[in-house]
Design an enzyme around this catalytic site. Structure first.
Site, short mmCIF file in Angstrom:
data_model
loop_
_atom_site.label_atom_id
_atom_site.label_comp_id
_atom_site.label_asym_id
_atom_site.label_seq_id
_atom_site.Cartn_x
_atom_site.Cartn_y
_atom_site.Cartn_z
N ALA A 186 3.56 11.10 0.73
CA ALA A 186 3.95 9.82 1.32
C ALA A 186 2.85 8.79 1.17
O ALA A 186 1.70 9.03 1.54
CB ALA A 186 4.29 10.01 2.80
N ASP A 187 3.21 7.66 0.59
CA ASP A 187 2.30 6.53 0.55
C ASP A 187 2.10 6.03 1.99
O ASP A 187 3.04 6.03 2.79
CB ASP A 187 2.92 5.43 -0.31
CG ASP A 187 2.00 4.24 -0.46
OD1 ASP A 187 0.80 4.45 -0.68
OD2 ASP A 187 2.49 3.11 -0.38
N LYS A 188 0.90 5.63 2.33
CA LYS A 188 0.62 5.22 3.70
C LYS A 188 1.21 3.84 4.01
O LYS A 188 2.01 3.68 4.92
CB LYS A 188 -0.89 5.19 3.97
CG LYS A 188 -1.25 4.72 5.39
CD LYS A 188 -2.74 4.62 5.59
CE LYS A 188 -3.31 3.40 4.90
NZ LYS A 188 -2.88 2.13 5.54
#
Length: 828
Positions: A326-328
């Protein structure tokens, strides 16, 4: 979102485009009756849209007749066609017409369901459109690219598809038009140059005016975002293997029967009807329609939750995925940066830092950092509005800063903002002063703040540091719970961010993610292997470059994981394409959406949970189909061959078998709408235990059905009445099939859940038709006394829903650790 790295940094600078220049852009704007300062008015744009049509090219579709003809090509169609030909050769006119009707009905239903699914996908794709930043009525706004008209002033930047043929007014770009021209090199474009519709902006940003739209563009079409190709599903490959096994089973039985019959002196022509009946038992009539309906229902259901599936395999792969990278920013956090504090230099104020940072920003780019400065400056009324922008250099991963040259009160100013070390070097800060500032920045970063520096110079004077700005991107209120929910589904969440390690660790602490480390770039000899070893043992990576995300996905896949990847930028595209489930988050660039297999319309991870559950529900329905098909094929083929070898008679006609296949297989289409519980762990296609369970249940039902036939043979003298024997056998196979569907659809006791309304209606309708045929007969199927029909229904009910259901529970309990169908389907 700040970009800490770019794969284009490693691309050799391309040479200039050799195509001839257009006339000066000022003349183009004048010819188009537009204005580069205010854009078109809404009224004028509406008039041009009505005159020229939308900025799109009609999608080419194959002719419906051709699509219908393809329904007669494939494994199921071939078997029905073979049965039709054999029936005609053997002179069985009733069987011929029934088989032909079944072939046509199968093709028509499959075609109609495909049309409905295509209509659903078309409706969903309307929500997935290229957007453009357009200047209308003196205001910048985002709108669907299909609403662009000639003369519109637009803004393009990194990651955008160029939405129409446009001529650059100002700015510099590096573009990729390989998808259009085959040129692999990137091209530099500047003022007066032409950009073609469908090109991709790799670096830079520019303002441009649209000179052609829709079918009038240079290439006559826009780039299609949603892939029209449908890659072969793993589910289909598994089902194909199962069907091959079915035909191997049937083929073996036919071979044994032929050998025995020839030894007894029977002629081959006498055995052909048996072969015809057995072939019918193995035909997967409902398979194409079931898959079409399952995927259509699943896609529509996901769309209600803001999840658009653009590649058919994504729903299937979502059932198997066990890691989500997951990209932050924008996924776990709000991606709404706000200026939460400033640290001005001595003799300067907070307002100086905020005002200068706002002047080094460009609202047209809609960059979160720029918007945060502009919002804060407007709240304090720090911008007079008379500042004249002489030039603006946007952020790039190479420079790590934005720079503006403006004229204020008659004097030129140079203002830059960006990474602390970059700005410090430009301002020639002493090492001691830089060390002090970095300590302050480190302290703020530990609290989760992003620290930027702002510097200013008057005229040709050297740059002077104005101060530090503190920005924060808080975690979403629901992110922690969503991560916990994904973990509860057996999906490990790994956070990938370009932010500094202290910021990443603070967000990880808030979200309960676990251990986060920085990317090991220090080993240049083998950086990929270092990244792979670190990501396997960590819950996240900080200071990651976008190109490293591809390596992360690839290494996890090499470790045997099924990976989902979220992303929003152009540099995320390789990782999104590599992942089994590439997920473009809300607000992603057009390139990211084009590379992804799933697009989230709503912000956050909530849609991913819906995607996982939906995929696992589809998986469970397919497993139910496999168990039913294998077990019932064993029942039907054994029920034909064994009595024939013992008595020399066909206990069921080809017509009876066609009716059983038709009625039960099309009932199972309703399984695509049945209630099913998603498992709590990722699924796998290790179906050995499933096939073993199906074989055991099939053999058990065969013994039970033969026992019922023996009772009927003794009590009702079926051996002396061929017509009633055919009906008796038809009802036996039918009701064993219907009751077994009720049992196998539920992993617990059959009464633990109710079937869906559609499945219930289909089962009830089939049962009624079966009873009516028993009472009134059909062709060679002669009527039976009601007592015999009652015996068949009661016998099949008791053995299928009591004896076999108890055995099913015992088998699943014993083999639960190994069975993907039991332990993971909620057998608690």
């Amino acid at each position: 979102m700040p970009r800490l790295g770019d794969t284009s940094q490693r691309v050799t600078e391309a040479s200039e485009d050799k195509r001839p220049k257009l006339q000066a852009v000022a003349d183009t704007v004048a010819d188009l009756a537009s204005n580069q300062e205010t854009g078109l008015s809404s009224a004028e744009a509406t008039s041009r849209l009505e005159r020229d049509g939308p900025n799109e090219v009609p999608e080419k579709k194959s002719h419906p007749v051709l699509r219908f003809v393809t329904k007669f090509w494939g494994l199921s169609a071939w078997m029905l066609e073979l049965i039709t030909v054999l029936s005609f050769i053997l002179g069985k006119r009733t069987d011929f017409w029934v088989a032909l009707s079944l072939l046509l009905v199968n093709a028509i239903l499959s075609f109609l369901q495909e049309q409905r699914a295509a209509a659903a996908v078309t409706a969903l794709r309307r929500q997935l459109q290229i957007t453009a930043r357009v200047l209308r009525d003196s205001h910048w706004q985002s709108m669907p690219a299909r609403q662009l008209v000639r003369g519109d002033v637009i803004r393009v930047r990194v990651g955008d598809f160029v939405p129409a043929d446009v001529q650059i007014i100002d700015g510099e770009l590096e573009i990729d038009q390989s998808a259009l021209t085959g040129e692999s090199r990137q091209l530099r474009k500047a003022a007066n140059d032409l950009l073609y519709s469908g090109s991709i902006v790799r670096q830079g940003e520019a303002t441009a005016v649209a000179v052609a739209t829709g079918v009038r563009t240079y290439f006559g079409r826009t780039t299609q975002l949603v892939e029209s190709a449908h890659p072969k599903l793993h589910i289909e490959e598994v089902i194909t293997r199962v069907v091959r096994w079915l035909f191997m089973i049937v083929g073996a039985m036919v071979a044994v029967t032929i050998a025995v019959s020839l030894l007894k002196g029977s002629s081959l022509i006498e055995i052909l009807p048996l072969s015809l009946v057995l072939l019918m038992s193995a035909v997967p009539v409902a398979l194409p329609v079931m898959f079409t309906v399952s995927m259509a229902v699943g896609s529509i259901e996901l769309a209600r939750h803001g999840v658009l599936v653009t590649r058919l395999s994504a729903a299937e792969d979502a059932a198997n995925m066990d890691i989500l990278c997951a990209d932050k920013t924008g996924t776990l956090t709000l991606n709404r940066l706000s200026l939460t504090g400033v640290l001005p230099e001595s003799n300067l104020t907070d307002n100086d830092v905020i005002r200068d940072g706002a002047l080094a920003s460009n609202e047209a780019d809609q960059d979160p950092i720029d918007l945060a400065f502009l919002r804060a400056a407007r709240e304090r009324n720090l911008l007079r509005g008379d500042e004249k922008i002489l030039s603006f250099t946007p952020f790039s991963p190479k420079s790590r800063r934005t720079e503006a040259r403006i004229e204020s009160d008659g004097r030129p100013l140079r203002i830059v903002k960006g990474a602390l070390r970059t700005i410090a070097e430009l301002a020639n800060l002493a090492p001691e002063a830089l060390a002090t500032l970095e300590q302050r920045a480190q302290a703020e970063a530990q609290k989760g703040f992003r620290v930027l520096a702002v510097a200013r110079a008057s005229g040709e004077e050297p740059l002077r540091l104005v101060g530090l700005a503190l920005l924060s991107d808080p975690a979403r209120s629901d992110s922690r719970q969503l991560i916990a929910n994904l973990r509860g589904l057996g999906v490990t969440v790994k956070m990938l961010t370009g932010d500094a390690l202290p910021v990443a660790r603070e967000i990880a602490r808030v979200l309960g993610i676990g251990q986060v480390d920085r990317v090991p770039h220090n080993n240049q000899s083998s950086p990929d292997s270092r990244i792979g070893s670190v990501i396997q043992s960590r819950d996240g990576l900080a200071e990651i470059f976008p190109e490293d995300k591809f390596t992360v996905v690839r290494d996890l896949q090499a470790g045997g994981h099924v990976v989902a990847m979220t992303g929003d930028g152009v540099n995320d595209a390789p990782a999104l394409r590599q992942a089994e489930v590439g997920i473009a988050v809300s607000g992603a660039t057009d390139v990211a959406k084009g590379a992804a297999s799933v697009v989230l319309l709503a912000e956050g991870l909530g849609g991913i949970i819906d995607l996982v559950k939906n995929g696992r529900v589809i998986y469970q329905r397919v497993l139910t189909w496999i168990i039913n098909k294998v077990s019932r094929t064993i029942l039907k083929s054994g029920f034909v061959v064994i009595p024939f070898l013992l008595t020399g008679k066909f206990v069921i006609s080809a017509l009876g078998m066609v009716l059983v296949v038709f009625m039960t297989d099309f009932v199972k289409i309703a399984l695509s709408t049945d209630r099913a519980r998603p498992s709590q762990k990722p699924e796998t296609w290790s179906i050995g235990p499933l096939v073993m369970l199906a074989v055991i249940l099939g053999l058990l039902m065969l013994v039970e059905a033969l026992g019922l036939l023996a009772l009927g043979w003794r009590w009702f003298d079926l051996g002396g009445n061929q017509g009633q024997l055919q009906t008796f056998t038809f009802q036996t196979l039918l009701f064993f099939a219907l009751f077994s569907i009720l049992s196998i659809r539920e992993r617990r006791s059959f009464w633990a859940s109710r079937p869906s309304a559609i499945l219930s209606i289909a089962l009830f309708a089939d049962a009624c038709v079966g009873v009516l045929i028993g009472l009134y007969g059909l062709a060679e199927l002669q009527p039976l006394p009601p007592i015999q029909t009652a015996l068949i229904v009661s016998y099949a009910f008791v053995f299928s829903l009591v004896v076999n259901d108890l055995l099913k529970l015992a088998l699943l309990t014993r083999h639960a650790p190994q069975s993907t169908w039991s332990a993971k389907a909620g057998l608690q």
